[in-house]
Design a protein around this motif. Structure first.
Motif, PDB file in Angstrom:
ATOM      1  N   ASP A  45       0.945  -1.158  -0.065  1.00 44.59           N
ATOM      2  CA  ASP A  45      -0.078   0.033   0.156  1.00 44.59           C
ATOM      3  C   ASP A  45       0.757   1.343   0.006  1.00 44.59           C
ATOM      4  OD1 ASP A  45      -2.171  -1.806   0.260  1.00 44.59           O
ATOM      5  OD2 ASP A  45      -2.697  -1.108   2.136  1.00 44.59           O
ATOM      6  N   ALA A  46       0.875   1.942  -0.933  1.00 45.10           N
ATOM      7  CA  ALA A  46       1.577   3.176  -1.171  1.00 45.10           C
ATOM      8  C   ALA A  46       0.518   4.402  -0.871  1.00 45.10           C
ATOM      9  CB  ALA A  46       2.315   3.533  -2.526  1.00 45.10           C
ATOM     10  N   GLY A  47       0.891   5.186   0.160  1.00 47.70           N
ATOM     11  CA  GLY A  47      -0.383   6.332   0.465  1.00 47.70           C
ATOM     12  C   GLY A  47       0.429   7.570   0.588  1.00 47.70           C
ATOM     13  N   GLN A  48      -0.409   8.623   0.742  1.00 51.02           N
ATOM     14  CA  GLN A  48      -0.307  10.015   1.226  1.00 51.02           C
ATOM     15  C   GLN A  48      -1.443  10.259   2.302  1.00 51.02           C
ATOM     16  OE1 GLN A  48      -0.021  12.220  -2.439  1.00 51.02           O
ATOM     17  NE2 GLN A  48       2.115  11.902  -2.772  1.00 51.02           N
ATOM     18  N   ARG A  49      -0.776  10.859   3.143  1.00 57.12           N
ATOM     19  CA  ARG A  49      -1.691  11.415   4.266  1.00 57.12           C
ATOM     20  C   ARG A  49      -1.954  12.869   4.292  1.00 57.12           C
ATOM     21  NH1 ARG A  49       0.033  13.589   9.584  1.00 57.12           N
ATOM     22  NH2 ARG A  49      -1.885  13.923  10.751  1.00 57.12           N
ATOM     23  N   PHE A  50      -3.094  13.386   4.125  1.00 60.73           N
ATOM     24  CA  PHE A  50      -3.306  14.932   4.150  1.00 60.73           C
ATOM     25  C   PHE A  50      -3.929  15.291   5.448  1.00 60.73           C
ATOM     26  CE2 PHE A  50      -3.415  13.331  -0.003  1.00 60.73           C
ATOM     27  CZ  PHE A  50      -2.204  14.180  -0.671  1.00 60.73           C
ATOM     28  N   LEU A 124      -7.419  12.858   5.761  1.00 62.93           N
ATOM     29  CA  LEU A 124      -7.515  11.982   4.502  1.00 62.93           C
ATOM     30  C   LEU A 124      -6.336  11.335   4.207  1.00 62.93           C
ATOM     31  CD1 LEU A 124     -10.148  11.475   2.595  1.00 62.93           C
ATOM     32  CD2 LEU A 124      -8.996  13.153   1.107  1.00 62.93           C
ATOM     33  N   TRP A 125      -6.541   9.947   3.864  1.00 61.94           N
ATOM     34  CA  TRP A 125      -5.387   9.152   3.343  1.00 61.94           C
ATOM     35  C   TRP A 125      -6.198   8.668   1.893  1.00 61.94           C
ATOM     36  CZ3 TRP A 125      -0.860   6.774   5.951  1.00 61.94           C
ATOM     37  CH2 TRP A 125      -0.670   7.196   7.214  1.00 61.94           C
ATOM     38  N   ASN A 149       4.607  13.187   4.783  1.00 62.53           N
ATOM     39  CA  ASN A 149       3.255  12.460   4.417  1.00 62.53           C
ATOM     40  C   ASN A 149       3.432  12.047   3.139  1.00 62.53           C
ATOM     41  OD1 ASN A 149       2.123  12.372   7.056  1.00 62.53           O
ATOM     42  ND2 ASN A 149       1.668  14.568   6.857  1.00 62.53           N
ATOM     43  N   GLY A 150       4.028  12.162   2.421  1.00 63.64           N
ATOM     44  CA  GLY A 150       4.266  11.962   0.878  1.00 63.64           C
ATOM     45  C   GLY A 150       4.764  10.557   0.497  1.00 63.64           C
ATOM     46  N   ASP A 151       5.159   9.778   1.520  1.00 64.51           N
ATOM     47  CA  ASP A 151       5.583   8.552   1.083  1.00 64.51           C
ATOM     48  C   ASP A 151       5.327   7.439   2.052  1.00 64.51           C
ATOM     49  OD1 ASP A 151       7.369   9.760   3.132  1.00 64.51           O
ATOM     50  OD2 ASP A 151       9.038   8.685   2.288  1.00 64.51           O
TER      51      ASP A 151
END
Length: 190
Positions: A45-50, A124-125, A149-151
């Motif tokens: 799972d590759a994600g970003q958290r805002f 928000l992810w 939060n970008g990686d």
């Protein structure tokens, strides 16, 4: 005849100048696609958290699309949207969709959410789940430097999310790989 032409031209210019500017609102940390890390067989799972501090400017809008770069097409691919959890782990699953039939290799891919997600004043992810049966380069990334939060990444069999910087090393330099995933959330107009 000249007067009719100038009247038409004037009306056209007035109409075009009155048109509402329609800038796209993107939630993103990345720059242009640069490469893709080689990931072994498994589910990632590759994600970003805002965080709420970023999305609170957009409360009342909806997340309508997710754009993501795929280099080598994985065996399976899913878009996952999560709500607020902790600063290092997503919360409630708000949306999921298998998108493997829409994915093209070596290109940006766009998924239009079938049920847009309302932006609230909470984290928000945006996550892309990738399934590999061998070592491939699937999810795209920029050339860095990584932004907070970008990686985010959750690897096969892991329970704790970590940044890609924390789990990767450049074999040439011995330093951590410092990139942002090519994942972008597109918001609705106001």
């Amino acid at each position: 005849m000249k007067n009719i032409f100038f009247a038409f031209l004037s009306c056209t210019l007035v109409f075009l100048s009155c048109k509402k500017d329609d800038p796209t609102i993107e939630l993103r940390y990345d720059a242009d696609n640069f490469s893709s890390p080689a990931l072994p067989a498994g589910t990632f799972d590759a994600g970003q958290r805002f965080p709420a501090s970023i999305v609170d400017n957009y409360v009342g809008r909806t997340l309508d699309e997710v754009d993501f770069y795929i280099q080598d097409k994985p065996v399976d691919c899913e878009i996952l949207i999560y709500g607020e959890g902790t600063s290092s782990s997503p919360g409630t699953l708000l949306y999921s969709k298998n998108v493997i039939n829409q994915v093209s290799a070596n290109s940006w891919n766009t998924h239009n959410l079938s049920a847009p997600v309302e932006i609230k004043n909470e984290d928000l992810w945006i996550v892309v789940r990738l399934v590999h049966t061998s070592l491939i380069r699937s999810i795209g990334c920029d050339e860095g430097p990584a932004r907070t939060n970008g990686d985010w990444m959750l690897g096969e069999g892991e329970t704790d999310w970590r940044t890609y910087r924390d789990i990767s090393t450049n074999p040439n330099t011995g330093e951590n790989v410092n990139v942002n995933w090519n994942i972008r959330g597109i918001l609705s107009e106001e």
